[in-house]
Every structure is written in structure tokens, then in C-alpha cells.
Design a protein around this motif. Sequence first.
Motif, short mmCIF file in Angstrom:
data_model
loop_
_atom_site.label_atom_id
_atom_site.label_comp_id
_atom_site.label_asym_id
_atom_site.label_seq_id
_atom_site.Cartn_x
_atom_site.Cartn_y
_atom_site.Cartn_z
N ILE A 145 67.60 38.60 14.35
CA ILE A 145 66.80 39.54 13.60
C ILE A 145 66.39 40.86 14.53
N ARG A 146 66.43 41.86 13.80
CA ARG A 146 66.17 43.06 14.64
C ARG A 146 65.33 43.94 13.64
N ILE A 147 64.03 44.42 14.22
CA ILE A 147 63.34 45.42 13.60
C ILE A 147 64.03 46.77 13.20
N ARG A 148 63.59 47.06 11.86
CA ARG A 148 64.32 48.26 11.37
C ARG A 148 65.78 48.16 10.97
N GLU A 149 66.16 46.72 10.85
CA GLU A 149 67.49 46.63 10.16
C GLU A 149 67.21 45.42 9.16
N THR A 150 68.22 45.39 8.13
CA THR A 150 68.06 44.11 7.29
C THR A 150 68.58 42.93 7.94
N ILE A 151 68.12 41.92 7.37
CA ILE A 151 68.56 40.62 7.79
C ILE A 151 70.15 40.42 7.27
N SER A 152 70.83 39.63 7.88
CA SER A 152 72.49 39.51 7.82
C SER A 152 72.64 38.85 6.50
N PRO A 153 73.81 39.09 5.90
CA PRO A 153 74.03 38.50 4.59
C PRO A 153 73.86 37.04 4.61
N VAL A 154 74.44 36.34 5.73
CA VAL A 154 74.41 34.77 5.83
C VAL A 154 72.92 34.25 5.96
N LEU A 155 72.29 35.06 6.62
CA LEU A 155 70.57 34.58 6.65
C LEU A 155 70.05 34.93 5.15
N SER A 156 70.44 35.86 4.57
CA SER A 156 69.78 36.05 3.13
C SER A 156 70.35 35.23 2.19
N GLU A 157 71.60 34.45 2.26
CA GLU A 157 72.09 33.68 1.38
C GLU A 157 71.35 32.16 1.87
N PHE A 158 71.23 31.96 3.01
CA PHE A 158 70.38 30.72 3.64
C PHE A 158 69.21 30.68 2.91
N LEU A 159 68.40 31.95 3.14
CA LEU A 159 67.08 32.15 2.45
C LEU A 159 66.99 31.87 1.02
N LYS A 160 67.80 32.35 0.31
CA LYS A 160 67.82 32.46 -1.16
C LYS A 160 68.36 30.79 -1.76
N GLU A 161 69.17 30.15 -0.98
CA GLU A 161 69.42 28.97 -1.13
C GLU A 161 68.37 27.95 -1.19
#
Length: 90
Positions: free
Chosen positions: A2-18
Amino acid sequence: MIRIRETISPVLSEFLKEFTTKDDRADVINNVFGVGTSTLRDLVYRVNPVTDKSLPALKLLLLKASQNADSKIKQAKNCKKEVKKVIDCI
């Protein structure tokens, strides 16, 4: 990562949605000052980048997702055990 001023990765996004719900996000917001539910939702859906202010909330949500994933694993193992008992009786 995770980097400041960047969006999270698509994989991490899917993990959080799931593995998190809107209720999980609301619970996190109750424990972090200065971050709203829409901000946290936008982080999950990769609309907004991570900021210094939103990072603590994101961290708590990741921990909740991990707990929820562990619960689903336990539930799946219990399901398999019960199904096996039924199949063995047939």
C-alpha cells in the motif's frame, strides 16, 4: 504493498469486497476519527487513493477482512465435516 497517494491493488480491492461488508466499514469508521464511510468505500472500490489520514481505517478494515476470511474457512471446514457424516450414513 500500500502506497500513499495511490489506489490499492485490484487484488486487495477484491479481497476487501469479498470479505467485508458495509457494516464492517461502519464499525471501522466508529473507531477512526476523521474518515467517513464513503471515503473508506471509495478506497475499497479504488476510486480514491490512500492518504495518511485514511491509512489507519484501511488497516483496520484489512484486519477485519482477515478475521472474516478465517471465519469462512472455519465454517467451510464444519460444513465439510457435517456433509461427510451425512454421506457416510447413506
